[in-house]
Enzyme design. Structure first.
Site, mmCIF file in Angstrom:
data_model
loop_
_atom_site.group_PDB
_atom_site.id
_atom_site.type_symbol
_atom_site.label_atom_id
_atom_site.label_comp_id
_atom_site.label_asym_id
_atom_site.label_seq_id
_atom_site.Cartn_x
_atom_site.Cartn_y
_atom_site.Cartn_z
ATOM 1 N N ASP A 1 0.907 -1.282 0.028
ATOM 2 C CA ASP A 1 0.007 -0.010 -0.045
ATOM 3 C C ASP A 1 0.934 1.298 0.092
ATOM 4 O OD1 ASP A 1 0.777 -0.686 2.560
ATOM 5 O OD2 ASP A 1 -0.813 0.104 3.657
ATOM 6 N N THR B 1 -5.913 0.751 9.595
ATOM 7 C CA THR B 1 -5.698 0.013 10.884
ATOM 8 C C THR B 1 -4.347 0.861 11.540
ATOM 9 O OG1 THR B 1 -6.280 -1.942 9.949
ATOM 10 C CG2 THR B 1 -5.335 -2.182 12.010
#
Length: 257
Positions: A109, A132
């Site tokens: 990512d 997260t």
């Protein structure tokens, strides 16, 4: 038609790109036990709602959860007849390789964010990605990912506070009307909201000072708009930054065979 899949620790996002625009974006919880057939049942059912005539020719995957990659590969092969590109794997080339310590495995990512930030802003960028974890990705002038910062995510901190202190309730994050809370919920919201505002401002300031050049700060992820209401933390907010990075990486690989 490209299917871009971004799997995080909490959620997995499927987006369909027709070459000029996103046709739809679908979101599901991340679960390593979900089979290829289960993915397709869920995916095809929701796509019908958008009345899209599917003609997926390519699939690209970014996953911070290695255990789900196998079933996503099977999903792409079985239902679309294609071998997916998986960001971070040797067969997936990057426009600009990262410059980090040897042996360091950079999250896919973060590689996608770097590719997108360079494509849209030309480098010298700090990407603040709310997931997260709250990631700070530093993108050099030439587009290389050169490091960053990882902090606990906002919802993760709220969950830890609730689980670790029996008397404290679970609350939803929002901007409180006052710094000084007059009840328990407001006190928690104030601590988390203003605490993370200070964290974002403090870390981005230290990154800029250490980097030594003017930098643009780009916010992305679900909570970025919420924190943008507090201070001038970001120069711009881009909800689709990671997905745009997957397009950039996919086009780079198609162009270079």
């Amino acid at each position: 038609m490209l299917l871009a899949i971004d799997t995080g620790n909490t959620n997995t996002v499927f987006s369909i790109w027709d070459g000029t625009k996103w046709l739809c974006t679908l979101r599901t919880s991340t679960h390593h036990g979900r089979t290829a057939d289960a993915y397709f049942t869920w995916f095809s059912t929701l796509v019908k709602h958008y009345e899209i005539e599917l003609n997926i020719t390519d699939v690209i995957i970014s996953s911070t959860v290695p255990r789900v990659v196998f079933n996503l590969r099977v999903f792409a092969d079985r239902f679309f007849g294609c071998r997916p590109l998986v960001v971070g794997k040797p067969e997936c080339s990057l426009p600009i390789p990262p410059r980090v310590d040897g042996g360091t495995q950079v999250g896919p990512d973060r590689l996608a964010n770097a590719a997108a930030a360079f494509d849209r802003h030309g480098g010298n960028v700090v990407v603040v990605d709310f997931g997260t974890a709250t990631n700070f990705d530093v993108v050099a002038e030439d587009g290389a990912y050169v490091g960053g910062v990882i902090a606990p995510g906002v919802n993760l901190s709220l969950e830890a506070l609730h689980n670790g202190a029996a008397a404290l309730p679970h609350v939803d994050i929002s901007q409180p009307g006052h710094v000084i809370g007059t009840n328990t919920v407001e006190c928690i919201q104030s601590g988390v909201f203003w605490g993370y505002t200070g964290l974002i401002e403090g870390i981005t300031t230290r990154i800029k000072n250490e980097y030594g050049k003017p930098m643009k700060v780009v916010g992305t992820g679900g909570l970025a708009p919420l924190f943008a209401t507090a201070e001038n933390l970001f120069d711009v907010i881009e909800d689709d930054l990671t997905m745009h990075g997957l397009i950039v990486i996919h086009e780079h690989n198609k162009k270079n065979g």
